[in-house]
Design a protein around this motif. Structure first.
Motif, mmCIF file in Angstrom:
data_model
loop_
_atom_site.group_PDB
_atom_site.id
_atom_site.type_symbol
_atom_site.label_atom_id
_atom_site.label_comp_id
_atom_site.label_asym_id
_atom_site.label_seq_id
_atom_site.Cartn_x
_atom_site.Cartn_y
_atom_site.Cartn_z
ATOM 1 N N PHE A 1 0.832 -1.209 0.000
ATOM 2 C CA PHE A 1 0.000 0.000 0.000
ATOM 3 C C PHE A 1 0.867 1.260 0.000
ATOM 4 O O PHE A 1 0.477 2.288 -0.557
ATOM 5 C CB PHE A 1 -0.967 -0.006 1.190
ATOM 6 C CG PHE A 1 -2.192 -0.835 0.943
ATOM 7 C CD1 PHE A 1 -3.195 -0.378 0.110
ATOM 8 C CD2 PHE A 1 -2.326 -2.089 1.503
ATOM 9 C CE1 PHE A 1 -4.325 -1.143 -0.147
ATOM 10 C CE2 PHE A 1 -3.455 -2.870 1.256
ATOM 11 C CZ PHE A 1 -4.454 -2.402 0.434
ATOM 12 N N THR A 2 2.040 1.173 0.605
ATOM 13 C CA THR A 2 2.945 2.318 0.560
ATOM 14 C C THR A 2 3.427 2.554 -0.876
ATOM 15 O O THR A 2 3.476 3.693 -1.352
ATOM 16 C CB THR A 2 4.149 2.083 1.495
ATOM 17 O OG1 THR A 2 3.660 1.891 2.829
ATOM 18 C CG2 THR A 2 5.091 3.273 1.474
ATOM 19 N N ALA B 1 2.024 4.014 8.758
ATOM 20 C CA ALA B 1 3.235 3.786 7.957
ATOM 21 C C ALA B 1 2.960 4.041 6.480
ATOM 22 O O ALA B 1 3.768 4.660 5.778
ATOM 23 C CB ALA B 1 3.721 2.353 8.174
ATOM 24 N N VAL B 2 1.802 3.589 6.002
ATOM 25 C CA VAL B 2 1.467 3.811 4.593
ATOM 26 C C VAL B 2 1.334 5.306 4.303
ATOM 27 O O VAL B 2 1.803 5.806 3.282
ATOM 28 C CB VAL B 2 0.160 3.080 4.218
ATOM 29 C CG1 VAL B 2 -0.304 3.480 2.826
ATOM 30 C CG2 VAL B 2 0.357 1.566 4.303
ATOM 31 N N LEU B 3 0.705 6.027 5.232
ATOM 32 C CA LEU B 3 0.477 7.458 5.026
ATOM 33 C C LEU B 3 1.750 8.278 5.272
ATOM 34 O O LEU B 3 1.804 9.458 4.934
ATOM 35 C CB LEU B 3 -0.645 7.961 5.939
ATOM 36 C CG LEU B 3 -2.033 7.347 5.712
ATOM 37 C CD1 LEU B 3 -3.033 7.905 6.717
ATOM 38 C CD2 LEU B 3 -2.508 7.616 4.289
ATOM 39 N N GLY B 4 2.730 7.659 5.900
ATOM 40 C CA GLY B 4 3.973 8.381 6.193
ATOM 41 C C GLY B 4 3.810 9.408 7.288
ATOM 42 O O GLY B 4 4.455 10.451 7.276
ATOM 43 N N VAL B 5 2.924 9.119 8.244
ATOM 44 C CA VAL B 5 2.700 10.041 9.373
ATOM 45 C C VAL B 5 2.813 9.256 10.677
ATOM 46 O O VAL B 5 2.851 8.016 10.675
ATOM 47 C CB VAL B 5 1.319 10.730 9.284
ATOM 48 C CG1 VAL B 5 1.197 11.550 8.010
ATOM 49 C CG2 VAL B 5 0.184 9.705 9.362
ATOM 50 N N SER B 6 2.850 9.982 11.786
ATOM 51 C CA SER B 6 2.880 9.309 13.089
ATOM 52 C C SER B 6 1.532 8.654 13.370
ATOM 53 O O SER B 6 0.515 8.992 12.745
ATOM 54 C CB SER B 6 3.183 10.323 14.190
ATOM 55 O OG SER B 6 2.074 11.199 14.331
#
Lengths: 195, 74
Positions: free
Chosen positions: A78-79, A161-166
């Motif tokens: 998904f990333t 993790a996929v969204l690249g945020v905490s």
């Protein structure tokens, strides 16, 4: 020839792919295609864009499998898909979604509206197209976090993790997206949600 | 809602802010208890909590029954 062998894991299929086994990669693609296509289709403008994203995703996965140790396959895929979508959106400017206060989001969702009852919502949602229309009305960022968390059922950590945020940022984004979804459903109640 | 001493020691806006965490099981026992105490005596939060969980429940049900769930119309 039928066998009783257990289904190979994703990791085994990827390892075989790295060794050049294209059939193993084909099985890997077949296993993940539906979920990734759903994700890409919901965040793309049309089927053609979604298919491009899907192809880009599996191409990058094929290449990446040779170069990386993949610990958790679905978040990894998904990333990759998300990056493919971002490349596709380069010239689009998304509206920031974090500025609106929770109170105003709650009000739009019917927080203080005595007529916005669970029973009314449940009855209206018997019509499946209503929920689809409400989802489609969300902006991309809201729809994305809902798709990952609710429909694809990634964990909170995986979604972050996929969204690249905490994790905390993801939770905030998800809560706001859920409130906006409720507001969109409310606007579509048969006898009209008051705003 | 909006009483001088908020039920459960929480304001409705605080319940609203924590609704997702509450439904996702992400709160401590104490935080959860405070929300439950508030909701027991606050019709607005009870009603809205029901609306919120109804929509989420329907969404998750869609995932199980329709592979095209949420697909945007052409």
């Amino acid at each position: 020839m039928p066998t009783n062998d257990p289904e190979p894991t994703d990791e085994e299929l990827l390892a075989r792919s790295v060794r050049g086994d294209e059939r193993a990669f084909g099985s890997f693609v077949a296993r993940h295609r539906i979920g990734l296509h759903r994700y890409a289709r919901m965040l793309s403008r049309n089927d053609t864009d979604a298919e491009d994203v899907l192809q880009d995703t599996f191409l990058q996965a094929w290449r990446g499998a040779h170069a990386a140790t993949v610990r958790s396959v679905r978040p990894w895929l998904f990333t990759i898909a998300r990056h493919a979508l971002q490349r596709q959106r380069l010239r689009r400017v998304d509206t920031p979604t974090e500025a609106e206060s929770l109170e105003s989001l709650g009000a739009a969702a019917g927080f203080a509206d005595a007529d916005a009852t669970p029973e009314r919502f449940a009855m209206a949602l018997e019509e499946r197209s209503l929920l689809r229309a409400a989802l489609a009305a969300l902006d991309d960022a809201d729809r994305e976090v809902i798709v990952l968390r609710e429909l694809e059922q990634l964990s909170g950590d995986e979604t972050a993790a996929v969204l690249g945020v905490s994790l905390e940022a993801m939770k905030s984004r998800l809560h706001r997206a859920r409130l906006r979804l409720v507001a969109e459903v409310r606007r579509r109640l048969p006898d009209g949600g008051t705003r | 809602m909006n009483t001088v001493i908020p039920p459960g020691g929480m304001r409705c806006s605080e319940v609203l802010a924590q609704l997702s965490e509450f439904l996702d099981g992400g709160l401590s026992v104490g935080e959860r208890g405070a929300i439950e105490a508030h909701v027991r005596v606050c019709p607005d939060c009870t009603r809205f909590g029901g609306v919120f969980s109804t929509v989420l429940g329907r969404l998750r049900q869609e995932r199980r029954t329709d592979p095209d769930a949420g697909r945007a119309p052409e």
